[in-house]
Design a protein around this motif. Structure first.
Motif, mmCIF file in Angstrom:
data_model
loop_
_atom_site.group_PDB
_atom_site.id
_atom_site.type_symbol
_atom_site.label_atom_id
_atom_site.label_comp_id
_atom_site.label_asym_id
_atom_site.label_seq_id
_atom_site.Cartn_x
_atom_site.Cartn_y
_atom_site.Cartn_z
ATOM 1 N N ALA A 131 0.822 -1.211 0.000
ATOM 2 C CA ALA A 131 0.000 0.000 0.000
ATOM 3 C C ALA A 131 0.855 1.259 0.000
ATOM 4 N N VAL A 132 2.001 1.196 0.661
ATOM 5 C CA VAL A 132 2.909 2.357 0.695
ATOM 6 C C VAL A 132 3.596 2.542 -0.654
ATOM 7 N N VAL A 133 4.043 1.441 -1.236
ATOM 8 C CA VAL A 133 4.770 1.516 -2.509
ATOM 9 C C VAL A 133 3.866 1.913 -3.653
ATOM 10 N N SER A 134 2.664 1.341 -3.700
ATOM 11 C CA SER A 134 1.749 1.616 -4.814
ATOM 12 C C SER A 134 0.314 1.674 -4.315
ATOM 13 N N PRO A 135 -0.115 2.830 -3.800
ATOM 14 C CA PRO A 135 -1.482 2.942 -3.267
ATOM 15 C C PRO A 135 -2.554 2.631 -4.307
ATOM 16 N N GLY A 136 -2.318 3.011 -5.554
ATOM 17 C CA GLY A 136 -3.311 2.758 -6.594
ATOM 18 C C GLY A 136 -3.516 1.274 -6.838
ATOM 19 N N THR A 137 -2.421 0.516 -6.827
ATOM 20 C CA THR A 137 -2.529 -0.929 -7.015
ATOM 21 C C THR A 137 -3.150 -1.597 -5.798
ATOM 22 N N ALA A 138 -2.846 -1.073 -4.610
ATOM 23 C CA ALA A 138 -3.346 -1.675 -3.375
ATOM 24 C C ALA A 138 -4.816 -1.373 -3.130
ATOM 25 N N MET A 139 -5.346 -0.326 -3.725
ATOM 26 C CA MET A 139 -6.761 0.021 -3.527
ATOM 27 C C MET A 139 -7.404 0.301 -4.883
ATOM 28 N N PRO A 140 -7.543 -0.733 -5.712
ATOM 29 C CA PRO A 140 -8.023 -0.544 -7.084
ATOM 30 C C PRO A 140 -9.536 -0.294 -7.151
ATOM 31 N N GLU A 141 -9.953 0.329 -8.223
ATOM 32 C CA GLU A 141 -11.375 0.586 -8.435
ATOM 33 C C GLU A 141 -12.151 -0.706 -8.646
ATOM 34 N N LEU A 142 -11.465 -1.733 -9.150
ATOM 35 C CA LEU A 142 -12.116 -3.016 -9.397
ATOM 36 C C LEU A 142 -12.725 -3.580 -8.114
ATOM 37 N N TYR A 143 -12.104 -3.308 -6.987
ATOM 38 C CA TYR A 143 -12.611 -3.757 -5.692
ATOM 39 C C TYR A 143 -13.272 -2.621 -4.918
ATOM 40 N N GLY A 144 -13.672 -1.591 -5.605
ATOM 41 C CA GLY A 144 -14.355 -0.489 -4.952
ATOM 42 C C GLY A 144 -13.484 0.312 -4.014
ATOM 43 N N GLY A 145 -12.169 0.350 -4.293
ATOM 44 C CA GLY A 145 -11.265 1.099 -3.435
ATOM 45 C C GLY A 145 -10.903 0.390 -2.150
ATOM 46 N N ARG A 146 -11.262 -0.884 -2.038
ATOM 47 C CA ARG A 146 -10.919 -1.657 -0.840
ATOM 48 C C ARG A 146 -9.477 -2.152 -0.938
ATOM 49 N N LEU A 147 -8.857 -2.346 0.203
ATOM 50 C CA LEU A 147 -7.446 -2.730 0.259
ATOM 51 C C LEU A 147 -7.253 -4.167 -0.212
ATOM 52 N N VAL A 148 -6.270 -4.371 -1.103
ATOM 53 C CA VAL A 148 -5.905 -5.700 -1.587
ATOM 54 C C VAL A 148 -4.388 -5.855 -1.452
ATOM 55 N N GLY A 149 -3.913 -7.033 -1.754
ATOM 56 C CA GLY A 149 -2.480 -7.266 -1.700
ATOM 57 C C GLY A 149 -1.809 -6.835 -2.990
ATOM 58 N N ALA A 150 -0.896 -5.870 -2.907
ATOM 59 C CA ALA A 150 -0.205 -5.380 -4.089
ATOM 60 C C ALA A 150 1.071 -6.176 -4.373
ATOM 61 N N LEU A 151 1.587 -6.879 -3.375
ATOM 62 C CA LEU A 151 2.797 -7.678 -3.566
ATOM 63 C C LEU A 151 2.471 -9.160 -3.736
ATOM 64 N N TRP A 152 1.423 -9.612 -3.079
ATOM 65 C CA TRP A 152 0.925 -10.980 -3.212
ATOM 66 C C TRP A 152 -0.578 -10.880 -3.441
ATOM 67 N N PRO A 153 -1.141 -11.669 -4.351
ATOM 68 C CA PRO A 153 -2.562 -11.509 -4.698
ATOM 69 C C PRO A 153 -3.512 -11.898 -3.572
ATOM 70 N N LEU A 154 -3.745 -10.967 -2.643
ATOM 71 C CA LEU A 154 -4.672 -11.189 -1.542
ATOM 72 C C LEU A 154 -5.914 -10.336 -1.743
ATOM 73 N N THR A 155 -7.071 -10.898 -1.470
ATOM 74 C CA THR A 155 -8.330 -10.178 -1.614
ATOM 75 C C THR A 155 -8.672 -9.456 -0.315
ATOM 76 N N PRO A 156 -9.589 -8.482 -0.355
ATOM 77 C CA PRO A 156 -9.989 -7.791 0.881
ATOM 78 C C PRO A 156 -10.505 -8.726 1.972
#
Length: 432
Positions: free
Chosen positions: A161-186
């Motif tokens: 989330a620190v390195v890439s906030p856009g990737t960590a909180m994508p619009e595809l998931y409604g801005g919810r936090l996901v894993g940007a380094l490992w594919p983790l769902t909210p």
């Protein structure tokens, strides 16, 4: 394991009265490598499907890593327990029985050859738990392994989330936090954050950790939980802590104070922040969408209405990816019914009944409170999350609960050769 044995002293009683120093029975210590085994099991259950990562990771590579972690966990556990000393327990016994309907249904290959592969994975997973039962002694060892490992996972989420906030909180998931380094769902992140938050709160109330160390875990975990907007994890945390802390109220002043403050905070939040809490809970969805559990109810109705043979009703259609008609089932009980039939549902229900019954019969203690929290959380999450019938974090949560409810391990007597001559009784020295 008794308190005297943990301190290395001589337990009281006639059997040990007058025992010379150094000849008393010694409990089997838990090797540090057990924590590595637990970390590898957690890595295996992280999954391979989820959000897009900052650096694209092929699914085949992720599956290779997760399956390699499981194989490594089994191999390391076997090395640590070469004599195959295990402790029979309800959880591992019932999970072993669960392999029967899993294999019988998967042999029909209705779910493809992947079903047999998942059976092998479940067998290795359960086998590793069997090997670890040697160190299930009712202590908090596995609680600490659980918290440390999942906190490390959440650390990777925070770093992404620190390195890439856009990737960590994508619009595809409604801005919810996901894993940007490992594919983790909210929901995954929310689950991990909620579980270690609840356990940390209980460790603080039981005075097994200091407040500063607990804050290092609690504050970031709760922030990540809030950013995932995961309702199931939030409710699981709050509802699960209620009976867990309640079990300590009669014996712990800290638990009573926490209950009082929690009630006060809940009342203030309900009055002063009702609209904000409602907006967070709805996540921008309509009331109708929320009533249908974000579309889950339609999948559930279709699954229950689908025609099934007698064999499919009893044993299921085989281990799959917990989906029906290409859509996730998102309910552990229906997923087990679909893949392992009524026999699987009965075995999973037996797991909760046995663990819950044992927890209720135990006297008030911190291990019992932690077990109650984990059992309650898994029961709540089972309504909107799948995983109780296959290798998953939920089975790891229940395994920790089983380790907390296990009877204290008996001490292992020291061999005579390991005791210094000067500490042996006079007659023994003369014979030698």
């Amino acid at each position: 394991m008794s308190e005297e044995l943990r301190r290395g002293g001589v337990p009281g009683g006639a059997e040990t009265a007058g025992t010379p120093p150094g000849t008393e029975p010694q409990p089997a210590a838990t090797p540090r490598a057990v924590g590595i085994v637990w970390g590898l099991l957690v890595l295996n259950t992280l999954g391979s499907a989820g959000a897009k990562t900052l650096v694209p990771l092929p699914r085949s590579l992720i599956q290779m890593v997760t399956m390699g972690a499981l194989a490594g966990a089994f191999a390391l556990a076997l090395v640590l327990n070469l004599r195959l000393r295990v402790r029979a327990g309800a959880l591992v016994f019932l999970l072993t029985l669960l392999l029967v309907p899993s294999v019988l249904s998967s042999l029909h290959l209705e779910s493809g050859f992947g079903a047999l592969f998942r059976c092998v994975r479940l067998a290795l997973f359960v086998g590793t738990l069997w090997l670890l039962t040697r160190w299930w002694d009712g202590g908090l060892t596995f609680v600490r392994h659980h918290v440390r490992t999942y906190f490390a996972v959440l650390g990777s989420v925070a770093a992404g989330a620190v390195v890439s906030p856009g990737t960590a909180m994508p619009e595809l998931y409604g801005g919810r936090l996901v894993g940007a380094l490992w594919p983790l769902t909210p929901p995954q992140i929310g689950q991990y954050a909620a579980v270690i938050s609840g356990l940390t709160v209980l460790l603080v109330l039981g005075r097994r950790t200091d407040k500063a160390g607990a804050a290092v875990v609690l504050v970031p975990s709760l922030v990540l939980l809030a950013l995932t907007h995961t309702r199931t994890a939030t409710l699981g945390l709050l509802i699960g802590l209620t009976p867990a802390i309640g079990s300590l109220v009669l014996t712990s002043a800290a638990a009573r104070r926490f209950f009082a403050w929690a009630a006060l905070v809940a009342a203030v939040a309900a009055v002063g922040f009702a609209s904000a809490l409602r907006a967070w809970f709805l996540r921008g969805q309509s009331q109708e969408h929320l009533t249908s559990l974000t579309g889950r109810a339609k999948v559930w109705d279709a699954l229950l209405a689908a025609p099934r043979t007698t064999s499919e009703k009893v044993f299921g259609v085989g281990l799959g990816d917990k989906s029906f008609g290409g859509l996730p089932i998102d309910n552990s009980w229906l997923a087990v019914y679909h893949e392992q039939g009524w026999s699987g549902v009965a075995l999973v229900a037996a797991v909760f009944l046995v663990l819950g019954g044992v927890a209720l019969l135990r006297p008030p203690s911190l291990p019992r409170a932690c077990a109650i929290f984990l059992i309650s959380y898994c029961a709540i999450a089972s309504y909107t999350e799948a995983g109780l019938g296959d290798a998953s974090p939920y089975l790891l949560h229940l395994a920790v609960a089983a380790s907390l409810l296990a009877a204290p391990a008996t001490a292992t007597p020291l061999p005579a050769s390991a005791v210094p001559r000067r500490q042996l009784p006079r007659r023994t020295q003369e014979r030698r």
